[in-house]
Design a protein around this motif. Structure first.
Motif, short mmCIF file in Angstrom:
data_model
loop_
_atom_site.label_atom_id
_atom_site.label_comp_id
_atom_site.label_asym_id
_atom_site.label_seq_id
_atom_site.Cartn_x
_atom_site.Cartn_y
_atom_site.Cartn_z
N LEU A 1 45.43 36.28 29.87
CA LEU A 1 44.44 35.54 29.46
C LEU A 1 43.80 34.56 30.64
CD1 LEU A 1 45.47 33.89 25.97
CD2 LEU A 1 43.85 35.70 26.56
N ASP A 2 44.72 34.52 31.76
CA ASP A 2 44.32 33.86 32.94
C ASP A 2 43.60 34.82 34.02
OD1 ASP A 2 44.91 31.30 32.03
OD2 ASP A 2 47.02 31.37 32.96
N ASN A 3 43.88 36.05 33.74
CA ASN A 3 43.34 37.03 34.52
C ASN A 3 41.94 36.97 34.82
OD1 ASN A 3 45.64 38.34 35.17
ND2 ASN A 3 45.54 40.15 33.93
N SER A 4 41.40 37.26 36.01
CA SER A 4 39.89 37.44 36.31
C SER A 4 39.25 38.34 36.79
CB SER A 4 39.44 35.88 37.00
OG SER A 4 38.11 35.91 37.31
N ILE A 5 38.98 39.23 36.35
CA ILE A 5 38.20 40.54 37.05
C ILE A 5 37.13 40.42 37.81
CG2 ILE A 5 37.76 42.91 36.49
CD1 ILE A 5 39.47 43.10 34.28
N GLU A 6 37.05 40.73 38.87
CA GLU A 6 35.74 40.43 39.65
C GLU A 6 35.14 41.76 40.41
OE1 GLU A 6 35.81 37.04 42.13
OE2 GLU A 6 36.53 35.68 40.97
N LEU A 7 34.05 41.95 40.58
CA LEU A 7 33.38 43.10 41.22
C LEU A 7 32.15 42.51 41.61
CD1 LEU A 7 33.89 46.05 41.84
CD2 LEU A 7 32.92 46.93 39.88
N ARG A 8 31.82 42.94 42.93
CA ARG A 8 30.47 42.57 43.43
C ARG A 8 29.80 43.67 44.42
NH1 ARG A 8 30.59 37.19 44.66
NH2 ARG A 8 31.93 36.71 43.22
N GLY A 9 28.68 43.82 44.64
CA GLY A 9 28.20 44.75 45.42
C GLY A 9 26.52 44.93 45.09
N TYR A 10 26.01 45.71 45.87
CA TYR A 10 24.58 46.16 45.65
C TYR A 10 24.18 47.48 44.92
CZ TYR A 10 22.64 42.71 49.13
OH TYR A 10 22.14 41.42 49.36
N LEU A 11 23.34 47.28 44.01
CA LEU A 11 23.06 48.38 43.20
C LEU A 11 21.56 48.23 43.04
CD1 LEU A 11 25.62 48.16 40.11
CD2 LEU A 11 25.62 49.71 42.08
N SER A 12 21.03 49.65 42.70
CA SER A 12 19.45 49.33 42.30
C SER A 12 19.39 49.18 40.97
CB SER A 12 18.91 50.79 42.70
OG SER A 12 18.90 51.12 44.09
N LYS A 13 18.50 48.17 40.53
CA LYS A 13 18.32 47.87 39.32
C LYS A 13 16.67 48.19 38.81
CE LYS A 13 18.58 43.99 36.08
NZ LYS A 13 17.17 44.21 35.40
#
Length: 607
Positions: free
Chosen positions: A42-54
């Motif tokens: 419950l305390d886990n925090s999945i993070e992902l970030r970066g550039y994509l074309s939208k």
């Protein structure tokens, strides 16, 4: 596009588990390790970030955006530097669906309730796989810890809400009243039967006592005397007969009502079917309007387009109509703003002004030294020979597709690598203008915006000579087709040999695509058109005309031959393109020749 998606890291951080509550410890229903594992998750925090074309909209298309996954929310920013100033949009992954595109290996969609749809594209297929896997992993994990939420909203369907009204109010009340009357009759017969059965039962009981004590008299009680069995049996038979008759009446009423209900049920079913068909039709129309009003990348021209060919043509046709309406309105406003003048038609030959007045104009003499001249000269001669050939001379099966008075248009259906490249040949005859005037307005760039409805921008890349120019021409975008441009040279030439009998002169304009000094599209998103076009015009004077006699425009006849081969590029459907060609080419030729006639009617004649 500079993307960091391939370098994004999947980071998970867990806090130290808190001790179990006193209730849990007392109950002993959960071990310390179970509690720790649950709280760690419950305390886990999945993070992902970066550039994509939208995908933004059909005007700007795909744009780079900085995408961040944090605390179960997918957010996007215009750039990484703006991530500290609030996101431009966000989606909760709890109820989202992540779908990798079937045919585009770089694209995936994040959809919430089919209402909020983010179309995203990675730089590589590996980046897309990474993003999809992380988002799917988050979905699976959150789904496994909240399975109870999927069962919280148990519901029961009301049977009454699913019943169909079978009868109208009046007939139903009448049926109920008749049944109540028959039920009342059955109640009466029941009371009579109970009384008769009770009487018979007492009689049989008394008979049994008499048999035991023969000396005692028969006493039925309640002062009753001996029973008339024959009368009782007749009464009993009549009562039971009445019961059966009443039941038969009930069955008849029910059968009659049942037939009525069946007929009404059939009518209701038919009404429901028609309503469902109408609803489906409206729904399809709404979906079609939504696609046209809020177009996404799936409906754009491209290798993965899902837009049907008929809808593609409908959308292009609507866009062309709108452009033509705007042009007509602009032309009316232009006329209203001009000062009214009365011009007198000059009844003699006029001399062209400026560079066109030089003898070298139309000979190509000033362009001979240019690197493109061998190609220009060769293509012009080939196209002139091609224009002079009749549609039945080459044996290639020309088909007429437009026959409107003086206009006759022919085509041959040809495809190269799946692209429509139908050669076109058109013939037209107009009064009141010369061949040079017709070619003058077709060649000179300052007039093109007046007769070319789809033109957005026309840039002269190089002035090779007065009669030879190098153009970059950009056309307006008409959704769902991609925007297009063309780079070509244009050469205007006077033809002095092999004129038709009765022809005074002949002028041609030849346009041909070239890679010379190749220029990229101004916005970097245009599909490049490749074309070869010739406009060949001849001036005819009245029979018996003697040179030097005064002329007016009623004496002029211009015979026009227009030939073109266009490679549109892109991925537009073949049937839609041919439908557009069939609609637009006759309109173009009539619009252009009408424009030239209107421009020249009050001006001196130019040969």
């Amino acid at each position: 596009m500079d993307t960091n998606a391939g370098e994004s890291a999947l980071a998970s951080a867990s806090a130290s588990p808190s001790p179990p509550s006193s209730n849990e410890a007392a109950a002993g229903s959960q071990s310390q390790s179970d509690v720790s594992e649950e709280e760690e998750y419950l305390d886990n925090s999945i993070e992902l970030r970066g550039y994509l074309s939208k995908w933004t909209n059909y005007i700007y298309g795909w744009q780079p955006r900085y995408i961040v996954l944090k605390d179960g929310t997918l957010s996007y920013y215009k750039s990484e530097s703006e991530s500290d100033f609030g996101c431009r949009g966000a989606i909760s992954l709890t109820k989202a669906t992540i779908k990798a595109h079937e045919s585009d290996e770089l694209r995936f969609d994040v959809v919430v309730n089919n209402l909020n749809n983010w179309c995203l594209r990675a730089e590589t297929s590996e980046d897309r796989m990474h993003w999809v896997e992380v988002l799917q992993l988050y979905k699976e994990d959150t789904g496994s810890t909240d399975t109870t939420s999927l069962r919280r909203h148990g519901s029961t369907m009301s049977l009454q809400s699913n019943t169909i009204s079978l009868t109208s109010g009046g007939s139903l009340k009448k049926t109920q009243r008749n049944l109540r009357e028959k039920v009342g009759e059955l109640e009466t017969f029941k009371d009579i039967l109970f009384g008769q059965i009770e009487t018979l039962q007492r009689y049989f009981d008394a008979c049994s006592e008499v048999n035991k004590n023969n000396a005692q008299p028969l006493d039925l009680g309640d002062g009753l005397k001996s029973i008339d069995f024959k009368g009782e049996s007749i009464t009993f038979r009549a009562t039971t007969s009445g019961v059966l008759t009443t039941l038969q009446h009930c069955l008849e009423i029910i059968a009659e009502s049942d037939d009525s209900w069946k007929r009404k049920l059939e009518r209701e079913i038919d009404k429901r079917r028609r309503s469902e068909d109408q609803s489906k039709k409206f729904k399809d129309e709404i979906e079609k309007m939504k696609r046209l009003s809020y177009p996404g990348p799936d409906f754009e021209e491209g290798p993965h387009s899902t837009l049907p060919e008929d809808e593609f043509f409908d959308a292009v046709e609507t866009g062309l109509d709108k452009i033509e309406e705007d042009m007509q309105l602009r032309f009316k406003l232009k006329l209203q703003s001009q000062i009214s003048q009365t011009l007198v038609n000059v009844p003699h030959e006029a001399v062209a002004e400026g560079e066109e007045a030089r003898e070298e104009f139309g000979t190509g003499a000033e362009a001979i030294s240019h690197a493109l001249w061998p190609e220009i000269d060769r293509v012009c001669k080939e196209q002139l020979h091609y224009a002079r050939e009749g549609v039945g001379q080459d044996g290639n099966g020309w088909q007429i597709f437009a026959d409107e008075g003086e206009i006759k248009m022919y085509k041959r259906e040809e495809e190269v690598n799946g692209l429509v490249m139908d050669p076109l040949k058109a013939y037209h005859t107009v009064q009141g203008v010369t061949a040079r005037e017709m070619c003058h307005y077709f060649f000179m760039p300052e007039f093109r915006n007046d007769w070319e409805t789809t033109l957005e921008d026309c840039t002269i890349l190089e002035k090779i000579s007065a009669d030879t120019l190098l153009f970059l021409q950009t056309h307006k975008r008409i959704w769902p087709a991609s925007q297009r441009d063309a780079q070509f040279w244009s050469h205007m030439r006077k033809i002095t040999d092999n004129l038709e009998p009765g022809a005074r002169d002949m002028w041609v304009v030849c346009n041909n695509s070239t890679e010379y000094a190749k220029q990229e599209s101004k916005n970097g998103k245009c599909v490049r058109i490749f074309l070869t076009v010739i406009l060949a015009c001849q001036t005819h004077l009245p029979e018996g005309y003697v040179k030097g006699q005064p002329l007016n425009r009623n004496d002029l006849t211009c015979k026009i031959t227009y030939c073109s081969v266009v490679n549109p590029g892109g991925w537009a459907p073949a049937s839609a393109l041919r439908a557009v060609y069939k609609r637009e080419y006759p309109k173009f030729l009539k619009r252009f020749t009408g424009y030239v006639i209107d421009q020249c009617k009050d001006k001196p004649i130019m040969f």
